[in-house]
Enzyme design. Structure first.
Site, PDB file in Angstrom:
ATOM      1  CB  SER A 110      -0.757   0.019   1.261  1.00 37.61           C
ATOM      2  OG  SER A 110      -0.135   0.238   2.299  1.00 37.61           O
ATOM      3  N   GLY A 140       2.244   2.118   2.993  1.00 36.16           N
ATOM      4  CA  GLY A 140       2.439   2.454   4.379  1.00 36.16           C
ATOM      5  C   GLY A 140       3.324   1.770   5.143  1.00 36.16           C
ATOM      6  CB  SER A 179       2.061  -2.968   2.718  1.00 35.50           C
ATOM      7  OG  SER A 179       2.497  -1.729   2.420  1.00 35.50           O
ATOM      8  CB  CYS A 237     -13.038  -3.951  -0.335  1.00 39.90           C
ATOM      9  SG  CYS A 237     -11.672  -3.690  -1.260  1.00 39.90           S
ATOM     10  CB  CYS A 291      -9.353   3.655   0.265  1.00 37.70           C
ATOM     11  SG  CYS A 291     -10.314   2.717  -0.529  1.00 37.70           S
TER      12      CYS A 291
END
Length: 474
Positions: free
Chosen positions: A140, A142, A145, A231, A324
């Site tokens: 991602s 960040g 991850s 998701c 998001c």
């Protein structure tokens, strides 16, 4: 030398105007900056079979497009995935700050084309016949991850990274989102800094159809949906597992805080404050079997410490807090812009139907809500939302005690083990789990809950192990 390389590509651009048969295109730039570059390429098994480009704008854009074509032609897919702004600029002998934008655009166009081509054309062989040894890391951009990728490298895996582009519109603040084009670019730079190949997976159409549209419809129906569970369970993780297959990766590694039991079920993370097993509750065990969660046994401070020790620039980056696709827009603005759910004033009434005030729209409130109702305060007992009626656009409020219930109706039940194993439930992401018994179409709680919101996910547990999920009904 720098001028010679640049002038060579500008004077004799490689592949300009060439579009291979069956090519996948990727474009970057446009009207705002005045420069546009398009990379067209085909992939055959694990290599770039052919490539060409076209460009409009300054000479640096043309030279950068030419450099990309030369760099990738015949290259293995995973080597092409290591090419970014730095590599494009180096191929031109270095670029001044004023011309570096052209390398950015060419790299963006390359990765949009490469990401789509891998999804439909690639068949990268695994490093060993049994398929082990390579993992795809969901990156991602960040700290979580990034550390997940770092730990994969330290375990001896061959690590590839992928970032999803899920949402973009004119009102979206890409700098604050983990799924925008800006986030993709940042994650790619981070992966390349770590020496890792990076690919982009464009799931905007799937995300709109499978997550955003149902989220809007649920709000219109007076529900309180959780799009992240949908998701994870139905869109992005399974799509990344399919992508891993294309790249010869046996597993998908993510930065989620979760664990997996020996019999293949999700289990809460060691760090209870960061646990994300609720958000993954809709994942089928077949998918869970291929997922790896290296942060599951770590606490957040330890993850940040690992990032700092490795010199990762995201070590102190704050965690994202909002959905998001709401970045820069906010919930109310998004509902109005994309769902046509703007200001629709209606009555706030008590349990006997007496009008106490007005609201901006029943879709703006949720069961259990106390703040933001605009009701008089004073010494009176605070009032909470007991239920909403989208047909009459009415919000019913009452004292906190009126929310109490020990029966929660549920639907869309998904069980991964025998229903008799369900002994606890989480009714919201950050709520504590409650002891319960699963009955036909309902959860019988062993202690009352105040405010089970219709539309939310009920995460069905055996202790701290996820054995199923359901949707709370009215």
């Amino acid at each position: 030398m720098a001028d010679e390389r640049f002038e060579d590509h500008l004077t004799f651009p490689r592949g300009r105007g060439h579009r291979p048969d069956g090519a996948i295109d990727g474009a970057a730039g446009g009207a705002l900056c005045g420069d546009l570059v398009t990379i067209a390429l085909t992939v055959a098994e694990d290599r770039i079979a052919d490539a060409g480009f076209d460009a409009e704008g300054c000479g640096a854009t043309i030279a950068a497009g030419s450099a990309v074509v030369e760099l990738i032609h015949g290259a293995p897919v995973l080597e092409a995935a290591r090419i970014g702004t730095t590599e494009v600029a180096a191929a031109l002998g270095g670029l001044s700050v004023g011309k570096l934008h052209a390398a950015d655009l060419a790299a963006d166009a390359l990765h949009r084309a490469l990401g789509a081509a891998v999804r439909t054309q690639a068949a990268v062989a695994p490093p060993r016949p049994d398929g082990t040894g390579r993992t795809l890391v969901a990156m991602s951009g960040g700290v979580d991850s990034a550390v997940a990728a770092l730990l994969g490298v330290r375990e001896g895996d061959e690590v590839c990274t992928v970032t999803l582009e899920l949402w973009a519109d004119d009102g979206h603040d890409g700098s604050k989102s983990c799924c925008s084009a800006d986030a993709v670019r940042g994650a790619r730079a981070l992966a390349h800094r770590m020496g890792l190949p990076h690919l982009t997976l464009d799931l905007r159409a799937e995300f709109r159809a499978g997550v955003v549209d149902p989220w809007l419809a649920d709000h219109a129906a007076g529900l309180t949906p959780n799009p992240c569970v949908r998701c994870n369970g139905h869109v992005r993780l399974d799509a990344m597992l399919d992508y891993a297959d294309r790249l010869g990766a046996a597993t998908l590694t993510t930065g989620h805080y979760a664990r997996v039991t020996p019999d293949g079920l999700l289990r809460a993370a060691l760090d209870e404050g960061k646990d994300q097993s609720y958000m993954l509750a809709a994942l089928h065990p077949d998918s869970v079997a291929r997922l790896r969660f290296p942060l599951g046994e770590l606490r957040k401070p330890a993850v940040r410490a690992l990032a700092e020790q490795a010199g990762l620039p995201v070590a102190r980056r704050p965690d994202s807090q909002d959905l998001c696709f709401l970045a820069g827009v906010g919930r109310a603005g998004f509902l109005a812009r994309h769902g046509g759910l703007g200001e629709t004033p209606g009555d706030i009434v008590d349990e006997h139907g007496a009008v106490l005030g007005t609201h901006r729209g029943a879709h703006h409130v949720t069961v259990g809500q106390r703040r933001g109702l605009g009701l008089p305060g004073g010494d009176a007992e605070p009032l909470h939302v007991l239920r909403t009626d989208p047909e009459t656009n009415t919000v019913v409020v009452g004292p906190h005690a009126a929310l109490a219930t020990t029966t929660v109706p549920i639907g869309d039940v998904r069980l991964y083990r025998d229903p008799g194993r369900v002994d606890r439930v989480k009714l919201r992401y950050r709520s504590r789990s409650l002891p319960c018994t699963l009955r036909d179409g309902a959860l019988e709680l062993h202690e009352p809950v105040h405010g089970a919101a219709p539309g939310q996910v009920a995460c069905l547990l055996d202790g701290d192990v996820v054995v199923g999920c359901a949707t709370i009904e009215r």
